[in-house]
Write an enzyme that holds these catalytic residues in place. Structure first.
Site, PDB file in Angstrom:
ATOM      1  N   LYS A  74     -12.506   1.419  12.129  1.00 25.98           N
ATOM      2  CA  LYS A  74     -11.187   1.815  12.636  1.00 25.98           C
ATOM      3  C   LYS A  74     -11.247   2.070  14.138  1.00 25.98           C
ATOM      4  O   LYS A  74     -10.333   1.719  14.879  1.00 25.98           O
ATOM      5  CB  LYS A  74     -10.694   3.062  11.891  1.00 25.98           C
ATOM      6  CG  LYS A  74     -10.207   2.752  10.503  1.00 25.98           C
ATOM      7  CD  LYS A  74      -8.999   1.834  10.589  1.00 25.98           C
ATOM      8  CE  LYS A  74      -8.171   1.784   9.369  1.00 25.98           C
ATOM      9  NZ  LYS A  74      -6.963   0.967   9.522  1.00 25.98           N
ATOM     10  N   GLY A 133       0.834  -1.210   0.000  1.00 29.45           N
ATOM     11  CA  GLY A 133       0.000   0.000   0.000  1.00 29.45           C
ATOM     12  C   GLY A 133       0.864   1.253   0.000  1.00 29.45           C
ATOM     13  O   GLY A 133       2.095   1.204   0.099  1.00 29.45           O
ATOM     14  N   PHE A 134       0.192   2.369  -0.099  1.00 29.63           N
ATOM     15  CA  PHE A 134       0.866   3.673  -0.198  1.00 29.63           C
ATOM     16  C   PHE A 134       1.799   3.901   0.999  1.00 29.63           C
ATOM     17  O   PHE A 134       3.010   4.121   0.844  1.00 29.63           O
ATOM     18  CB  PHE A 134      -0.227   4.748  -0.284  1.00 29.63           C
ATOM     19  CG  PHE A 134       0.223   6.163  -0.121  1.00 29.63           C
ATOM     20  CD1 PHE A 134       1.403   6.629  -0.697  1.00 29.63           C
ATOM     21  CD2 PHE A 134      -0.559   7.071   0.611  1.00 29.63           C
ATOM     22  CE1 PHE A 134       1.793   7.959  -0.556  1.00 29.63           C
ATOM     23  CE2 PHE A 134      -0.181   8.383   0.753  1.00 29.63           C
ATOM     24  CZ  PHE A 134       0.996   8.836   0.182  1.00 29.63           C
ATOM     25  N   ILE A 135       1.258   3.827   2.208  1.00 30.41           N
ATOM     26  CA  ILE A 135       2.066   4.147   3.385  1.00 30.41           C
ATOM     27  C   ILE A 135       3.024   2.994   3.710  1.00 30.41           C
ATOM     28  O   ILE A 135       4.195   3.222   4.041  1.00 30.41           O
ATOM     29  CB  ILE A 135       1.145   4.489   4.581  1.00 30.41           C
ATOM     30  CG1 ILE A 135       0.340   5.756   4.258  1.00 30.41           C
ATOM     31  CG2 ILE A 135       1.955   4.672   5.866  1.00 30.41           C
ATOM     32  CD1 ILE A 135      -0.776   6.068   5.239  1.00 30.41           C
ATOM     33  N   TYR A 176     -16.308   3.128   7.589  1.00 25.62           N
ATOM     34  CA  TYR A 176     -14.838   3.071   7.668  1.00 25.62           C
ATOM     35  C   TYR A 176     -14.377   3.514   9.056  1.00 25.62           C
ATOM     36  O   TYR A 176     -13.615   2.817   9.736  1.00 25.62           O
ATOM     37  CB  TYR A 176     -14.238   3.969   6.580  1.00 25.62           C
ATOM     38  CG  TYR A 176     -12.752   4.212   6.722  1.00 25.62           C
ATOM     39  CD1 TYR A 176     -11.849   3.159   6.672  1.00 25.62           C
ATOM     40  CD2 TYR A 176     -12.251   5.508   6.906  1.00 25.62           C
ATOM     41  CE1 TYR A 176     -10.471   3.386   6.812  1.00 25.62           C
ATOM     42  CE2 TYR A 176     -10.892   5.746   7.036  1.00 25.62           C
ATOM     43  CZ  TYR A 176     -10.014   4.682   6.996  1.00 25.62           C
ATOM     44  OH  TYR A 176      -8.664   4.909   7.133  1.00 25.62           O
TER      45      TYR A 176
HETATM   46  N1  LIG Z   1      -3.628   7.430   3.333  1.00 28.79           N
HETATM   47  C1  LIG Z   1      -4.280   8.145   4.260  1.00 28.79           C
HETATM   48  O1  LIG Z   1      -4.507   9.363   4.103  1.00 28.79           O
HETATM   49  C2  LIG Z   1      -4.747   7.493   5.526  1.00 28.79           C
HETATM   50  C3  LIG Z   1      -5.400   8.286   6.473  1.00 28.79           C
HETATM   51  C4  LIG Z   1      -5.836   7.709   7.651  1.00 28.79           C
HETATM   52  C5  LIG Z   1      -5.594   6.377   7.912  1.00 28.79           C
HETATM   53  N2  LIG Z   1      -4.980   5.604   6.975  1.00 28.79           N
HETATM   54  C6  LIG Z   1      -4.747   4.187   7.298  1.00 28.79           C
HETATM   55  O2  LIG Z   1      -3.394   3.895   7.023  1.00 28.79           O
HETATM   56  C7  LIG Z   1      -3.277   2.535   6.571  1.00 28.79           C
HETATM   57  C8  LIG Z   1      -2.545   2.479   5.240  1.00 28.79           C
HETATM   58  O3  LIG Z   1      -3.285   3.239   4.290  1.00 28.79           O
HETATM   59  P1  LIG Z   1      -2.806   3.459   2.792  1.00 28.79           P
HETATM   60  O4  LIG Z   1      -3.165   4.840   2.423  1.00 28.79           O
HETATM   61  O5  LIG Z   1      -1.423   2.978   2.620  1.00 28.79           O
HETATM   62  O6  LIG Z   1      -3.835   2.485   2.053  1.00 28.79           O
HETATM   63  P2  LIG Z   1      -3.605   1.424   0.863  1.00 28.79           P
HETATM   64  O7  LIG Z   1      -4.962   0.991   0.448  1.00 28.79           O
HETATM   65  O8  LIG Z   1      -2.693   1.999  -0.151  1.00 28.79           O
HETATM   66  O9  LIG Z   1      -2.845   0.228   1.599  1.00 28.79           O
HETATM   67  C9  LIG Z   1      -3.508  -0.798   2.288  1.00 28.79           C
HETATM   68  C10 LIG Z   1      -2.926  -2.116   1.828  1.00 28.79           C
HETATM   69  O10 LIG Z   1      -3.554  -3.162   2.576  1.00 28.79           O
HETATM   70  C11 LIG Z   1      -3.805  -4.251   1.690  1.00 28.79           C
HETATM   71  N3  LIG Z   1      -4.957  -4.980   2.237  1.00 28.79           N
HETATM   72  C12 LIG Z   1      -6.245  -4.557   2.286  1.00 28.79           C
HETATM   73  N4  LIG Z   1      -7.001  -5.493   2.879  1.00 28.79           N
HETATM   74  C13 LIG Z   1      -6.181  -6.523   3.204  1.00 28.79           C
HETATM   75  C14 LIG Z   1      -6.373  -7.766   3.844  1.00 28.79           C
HETATM   76  N5  LIG Z   1      -7.590  -8.130   4.259  1.00 28.79           N
HETATM   77  N6  LIG Z   1      -5.310  -8.554   4.027  1.00 28.79           N
HETATM   78  C15 LIG Z   1      -4.065  -8.205   3.600  1.00 28.79           C
HETATM   79  N7  LIG Z   1      -3.830  -7.030   2.977  1.00 28.79           N
HETATM   80  C16 LIG Z   1      -4.871  -6.199   2.783  1.00 28.79           C
HETATM   81  C17 LIG Z   1      -4.099  -3.626   0.352  1.00 28.79           C
HETATM   82  O11 LIG Z   1      -3.825  -4.518  -0.725  1.00 28.79           O
HETATM   83  C18 LIG Z   1      -3.183  -2.417   0.351  1.00 28.79           C
HETATM   84  O12 LIG Z   1      -1.970  -2.671  -0.327  1.00 28.79           O
HETATM   85  C19 LIG Z   1      -4.696   1.977   6.534  1.00 28.79           C
HETATM   86  O13 LIG Z   1      -4.915   1.288   7.741  1.00 28.79           O
HETATM   87  C20 LIG Z   1      -5.558   3.221   6.467  1.00 28.79           C
HETATM   88  O14 LIG Z   1      -6.837   2.984   7.007  1.00 28.79           O
HETATM   89  C21 LIG Z   1      -4.539   6.135   5.797  1.00 28.79           C
END
Ligand SMILES: NC(=O)c1ccc[n+]([C@@H]2O[C@H](COP(=O)([O-])OP(=O)(O)OC[C@H]3O[C@@H](n4cnc5c(N)ncnc54)[C@H](O)[C@@H]3O)[C@@H](O)[C@H]2O)c1
Length: 338
Positions: free
Chosen positions: A158, A12-14, A154
């Site tokens: 969380k 994922g992104f982060i 969502y």
């Molecule tokens: N990007 C933001 O602005 C933001 C803000 C608040 C919270 N978050 C939280 O930060 C975390 C990372 O977010 P992100 O932006 O990188 O999102 P993202 O969707 O890019 O990354 C999430 C990753 O989790 C994987 N995934 C999803 N469901 C899964 C499962 N059941 N089993 C295994 N892998 C699974 C996906 O394939 C994806 O690569 C998440 O928990 C998100 O809720 C992100």
């Protein structure tokens, strides 16, 4: 000291940015990711291709909810710090596909907690979100504010993840930090988020959708600044009975080694100012479709970063203009390579 990290959601992104940083710092990273189809899996595969070049990186393709995948990721690896980022993200999609949020964010998080119960990592870190502040009217959002009013599924899942992790931290003495991220942006960002959509549409000369008639604001956080916060917090392992800072600041549980921390700068930007930054960087004026607020959205997010600063000291704050420029440059390269 080099540590072994477990990063869920590593494609994922982060997760990708965190893994890059940890590997650059000399740590070992073991990842898990299901490479879900919520957004273009090719982008996730491209991130993984970068990570796969590193000898200290390995990962398992599989779901949190699949015990075999979890065992393959963890057994025999003795991982020190776990960062649980995998989730079904996105506010708007939770109206379309609520089941995926229950599965990934509740069942999946509980699977991580059971795995931690069995393996006792030094520190379990779990991503939560500013969305949990939901209908709160008080700004800035402090970790000690009640967060009882989620306005999207969502956010509800969380917030439930935070509660689940607290019970495990209490019952099984698992040191746990939940972090609440605000709107994170930067290179390799998510195609479902505003910056990606704006730049994509502007580059194609298509109009952009501006929700909330442009009157929303967000505490935008540049991804490298966020990752710095995660890395610094990794060594701030919560200890029962040892709150930090002046009385009332720390969200540390009275009965568990558990706390929740905002990671953001505390400086919200209006949506129109954000769009102007994108226009300056791209050199193009966007045609704008002004639209009402979407169900599940909140008008404003603004972090109180006092606890973060108390725990880790000053955190970097990349300017919006620099952050947007880094995204636009990455986007151009990425598009060329496709
Ligand atoms: N990007 C933001 O602005 C933001 C803000 C608040 C919270 N978050 C939280 O930060 C975390 C990372 O977010 P992100 O932006 O990188 O999102 P993202 O969707 O890019 O990354 C999430 C990753 O989790 C994987 N995934 C999803 N469901 C899964 C499962 N059941 N089993 C295994 N892998 C699974 C996906 O394939 C994806 O690569 C998440 O928990 C998100 O809720 C992100």
């Amino acid at each position: 000291m080099a540590l072994k990290y477990f990063v869920t959601g590593v494609a994922g992104f982060i997760g990708f940015h965190l893994a890059c940083r940890l590997l650059a710092d000399g740590h070992v990273v073991r990842g898990l990711d299901a490479v879900t189809e919520y957004y273009d899996p090719a982008l996730k595969e491209a991130r993984l291709a970068v990570l796969d070049q590193h000898p200290n990186f390995s990962w398992v393709r599989g779901r949190l909810e699949d015990p075999a995948a979890m065992a393959e990721a963890l057994d025999g690896h003795d991982l020190d710090v776990w960062v649980h980022l995998a989730a079904q993200a996105g506010v708007r999609y939770s109206l379309e596909n609520p089941e995926s949020y229950i599965s990934a964010n509740l069942v999946g998080t509980q699977a991580i907690l059971e795995a931690a119960r069995a393996r006792s990592p030094r520190h379990l870190m779990i991503a939560s979100t500013s969305s949990v502040y939901g209908g709160n009217q008080k700004v800035p959002f402090s970790e000690t504010d009640p967060a009882h009013f989620p306005v999207s599924l969502y956010a509800a899942t969380k917030k439930s993840g935070e509660a689940l992790s607290h019970s495990y931290a209490h019952l099984f003495d698992i040191p746990t930090t939940c972090f609440r991220f605000f709107t994170v942006y930067g290179p390799w960002g998510r195609p479902d988020m505003a910056l990606f959509k704006f730049v994509e549409r502007i580059e194609r000369d298509e109009p952009i959708d501006v929700y909330g008639e442009g009157r929303m604001s967000r505490d935008f956080t540049y991804v490298d600044d966020l990752v710095e916060g995660i890395v610094d917090l990794a060594s701030c392992v919560p200890e029962s009975g040892k709150p930090v800072g002046p009385e009332g600041l720390d969200s540390l549980s009275p009965v568990a080694p558990w706390r929740v921390v905002n990671i953001a700068g505390g400086s919200p930007t209006g949506l129109m100012a954000f769009i102007e930054a994108v226009e300056r960087v791209t050199g193009k004026v966007a045609r704008k479709n002004m639209l009402p607020m979407q169900p599940g959205d909140v008008a404003m997010t603004m972090a109180d970063p006092t606890l973060l600063r108390e725990l880790v000291g000053a955190v970097p704050e990349t300017s919006l203009e620099d952050g947007v420029r880094a995204f636009v440059e990455w986007y151009a390269d990425y598009r060329r390579s496709r």
